[in-house]
Design a protein around this motif. Structure first.
Motif, short mmCIF file in Angstrom:
data_model
loop_
_atom_site.label_atom_id
_atom_site.label_comp_id
_atom_site.label_asym_id
_atom_site.label_seq_id
_atom_site.Cartn_x
_atom_site.Cartn_y
_atom_site.Cartn_z
N LEU A 225 -7.62 -15.41 24.95
CA LEU A 225 -8.75 -14.62 24.47
C LEU A 225 -8.86 -13.24 25.11
O LEU A 225 -9.79 -12.50 24.81
N HIS A 226 -7.90 -12.88 25.98
CA HIS A 226 -8.13 -11.75 26.89
C HIS A 226 -8.36 -10.40 26.20
O HIS A 226 -9.02 -9.54 26.76
N ASP A 227 -7.83 -10.21 24.99
CA ASP A 227 -8.02 -8.92 24.33
C ASP A 227 -9.07 -8.96 23.22
O ASP A 227 -9.31 -7.94 22.56
N THR A 228 -9.71 -10.11 23.01
CA THR A 228 -10.62 -10.21 21.86
C THR A 228 -11.87 -9.35 22.02
O THR A 228 -12.29 -8.68 21.08
N HIS B 106 4.15 -9.04 29.86
CA HIS B 106 4.52 -9.03 28.45
C HIS B 106 4.55 -7.61 27.90
O HIS B 106 5.46 -7.26 27.14
N ASN B 107 3.59 -6.77 28.31
CA ASN B 107 3.61 -5.38 27.85
C ASN B 107 4.86 -4.65 28.32
O ASN B 107 5.43 -3.84 27.59
N LEU B 108 5.31 -4.96 29.53
CA LEU B 108 6.54 -4.33 30.03
C LEU B 108 7.75 -4.81 29.24
O LEU B 108 8.67 -4.05 28.96
N PRO C 170 2.69 -9.26 14.33
CA PRO C 170 1.25 -9.55 14.39
C PRO C 170 0.76 -9.54 15.84
O PRO C 170 1.47 -10.01 16.74
N TYR C 171 -0.44 -9.01 16.07
CA TYR C 171 -0.94 -8.83 17.44
C TYR C 171 -0.99 -10.13 18.22
O TYR C 171 -0.75 -10.16 19.43
N ILE C 172 -1.28 -11.25 17.54
CA ILE C 172 -1.52 -12.52 18.22
C ILE C 172 -0.35 -12.98 19.08
O ILE C 172 -0.52 -13.71 20.05
N ILE C 173 0.87 -12.49 18.77
CA ILE C 173 2.00 -12.90 19.62
C ILE C 173 1.79 -12.45 21.07
O ILE C 173 2.28 -13.09 21.99
N HIS C 174 1.04 -11.38 21.26
CA HIS C 174 0.82 -10.90 22.64
C HIS C 174 -0.05 -11.86 23.47
O HIS C 174 0.41 -12.38 24.48
N PRO C 175 -1.28 -12.16 23.02
CA PRO C 175 -2.07 -13.12 23.80
C PRO C 175 -1.41 -14.50 23.91
O PRO C 175 -1.56 -15.17 24.93
N ALA D 167 0.14 -11.37 34.03
CA ALA D 167 0.85 -11.97 32.88
C ALA D 167 0.80 -11.01 31.69
O ALA D 167 1.79 -10.83 30.97
N ASP D 168 -0.35 -10.37 31.51
CA ASP D 168 -0.55 -9.38 30.45
C ASP D 168 0.43 -8.21 30.63
O ASP D 168 1.15 -7.81 29.72
N ARG D 169 0.48 -7.71 31.86
CA ARG D 169 1.34 -6.57 32.16
C ARG D 169 2.82 -6.91 31.95
O ARG D 169 3.60 -6.12 31.44
#
Ligand code: MN
Length: 512
Positions: free
Chosen positions: A70-73, A146-148, A43-48, A142-144
């Protein structure tokens, strides 16, 4: 990552009402992202949630953590910025907006080496977002990160693109913010995806070396610990190993010869007071033979990103070469967390000074680049020409610190000239510069400044900027101020004509 884990993680650090708000934000984001999935199928929510958790770990203020949730909402769901503002306040909305702008800018930006004019708008959005509140970039990091850490689920071409961008933009950004640990994490992930065989080779090189030297280093460590105890100095001594990417880069400089690298493994000594750092240095130099060229006092003269420590490399009686890094707990915290340490939930009032709309004169030296970014952003917004070289110099080049005779610190890009300094201090000082003294001696207009220089600008009221000065400034800031002044003086038009005539005349002379 689950909601309860984030809330439990946050509980000890924030006020009760802040935790309630966090709970609320998580519910809002979960509903907004409902049905969306990450490439991994989760589920997407694990990312934020992971991003928010990292921000809690870094000790960021609650607004940043909420913005992390909330960063991707706004970008990826039906939620609007207005909703976020009315539910979570203006500051949180501002941060979410900044993060959204950075992602949109990034999409058009590609990598900087392919920087093209049509990406200007996007890039300017990025810069404006960063310039207004540096917390935007911290959230983005922080976003980057987790994406990495989940990059293996992406198609190969995306992996390479994201990895390269991380090494070229996000790593240097983390470094500029003094966030040493984050920089290393970003580089480690990115390098492993960009060049897997090379990553493995360097990693194995480190393993082999460490196997050989760990035991020997243990002996040195024990010796040092007992000597410090004798002197009643409370200290923590730890080994630290160089990052894979940072070793890879250094190896390139020494033609791949690992024997030329002295800091693959270093001993780090952390003490309570600054004075103790120098005491420890004295003790080490009594015990072992220091290598004179490798003694660095980054406490008295910090690195441009604010890093502080004493470094020394010594040779033990058994001919082992060991690097030591000596610092206080506070310096250690800054070296690891950098600017994030300034937004600590403990003193959120103090951190307000760093936020939004402050003039460069009130920013600490290591943050002056932020206001310089704002200027570049404004320039890009005005569609003025800015070259790729210029951009790289201002944004990602190395920085130096120079001092005014009064001891005020100024941060400039490497290669800066005296006029860059003069214009940074004040445009009047730049405009009326007559000559320069650096470290007490006369200094030519075209001679580069060095880190740690004390620069004095000698001004004369009647001295005015000259057309030729355009070749004697390197920063966007100085160039803008100089051009503005030249335009005001009306000398551009008349002098270009005159200068051309003079040039033609003199070249005729030479020709004869
Ligand atoms: Mn994201």
């Amino acid at each position: 990552m689950k909601k309860v884990i984030v809330l439990e993680h946050a509980a000890p650090f924030y006020e009760e009402d802040q935790i309630l708000e966090l709970d609320h934000a998580i519910d809002f984001a979960t509903a907004a992202h409902a049905g969306q999935k990450r490439k991994s199928g989760e589920p997407y929510i694990i990312h934020p949630l992971s991003v928010a958790n990292t921000l809690i770990e870094w000790g960021m203020d609650i607004d940043s953590v909420l913005a992390g949730v909330l960063h991707d909402t706004v970008e990826d769901t039906e939620a609007t910025l207005e909703q976020i503002e009315s539910l979570f306040g203006r500051d949180v909305a501002f941060l979410v907006d900044g993060v959204t702008k950075v992602s949109q800018a990034r999409a058009g930006m590609q990598d900087l080496s392919n920087y093209l004019p049509q990406t200007k708008d996007n890039l300017s959005k990025l810069l404006i977002a960063v310039g207004q509140d540096v917390r935007v970039i911290i959230i983005k990091l922080a976003d980057r990160l987790h994406n990495l850490s989940t990059l293996q689920h992406m198609p190969k071409d995306k992996q390479v693109k994201i990895a390269r961008e991380s090494l070229e933009v996000f790593g240097p950004m983390a470094d500029r913010l003094g966030m040493g640990r984050v920089r290393m994490q970003i580089e480690e992930f990115a390098f492993s995806f960009l060049d897997p065989p090379e990553f493995k080779r360097v990693q194995n090189l480190i393993k082999k070396r460490l196997g050989k030297s760990t035991r020997k280093l243990g002996v040195v460590r024990a010796e040092v610990e007992s000597e410090l105890k004798k002197h009643d100095i409370k200290a923590e001594v730890n080994g630290r190993v160089k990052g894979v990417y940072s070793l890879y880069r250094k190896l390139k400089k020494v033609d791949g010869n690992i024997d030329d690298i002295y800091d693959l493994m270093a001993l780090r000594i952390v003490v309570e007071r600054k004075e103790d750092c120098y005491l420890v240095l004295g003790i080490l130099h009594t015990m072992y033979q220091p290598m004179i060229s490798r003694i660095k006092d980054y406490i008295a003269i910090p690195k441009p990103n604010g890093y502080q420590s004493l470094h020394t490399t010594v040779i033990t009686p058994t001919k082992q070469i060991v690097e030591f890094q000596i610092r206080t707990y506070e310096m250690h915290d800054y070296a690891e967390r950098g600017l994030a340490a300034s937004f600590h939930y403990h003193d959120q009032k103090a951190s307000k000074d760093y936020i939004k709309g402050r003039k460069s004169s009130t920013l600490p030296a290591q943050l002056q680049w932020i206001s310089q970014l704002q200027e570049i952003a404004a320039k890009l917004g005005n569609n003025e020409e800015i070259s790729k070289d210029q951009l790289n110099v201002d944004l990602f080049g190395n920085r130096i610190f120079v001092y005014s005779p009064k001891g005020d610190i100024y941060n400039l890009p490497e290669g800066a000239l005296p006029l860059d300094f003069a214009y940074l201090v004040h445009s009047d000082i730049g405009n009326h510069a007559y000559s320069f003294r650096v470290n007490g001696s006369i200094h030519a207009f075209d001679k580069q400044l060095q880190n740690g220089d004390v620069v004095e600008v000698v001004t004369r009221k009647l001295s005015l900027p000259k057309q030729a000065w355009q070749d004697l400034v390197t920063t966007t800031h100085a160039r803008n101020k100089l051009r503005m002044q030249l335009r005001q003086l009306g000398v551009i038009a008349s002098l270009t004509g005159a200068a051309n005539i003079i040039r033609r005349k003199s070249s005729h002379k030479k020709a004869r």
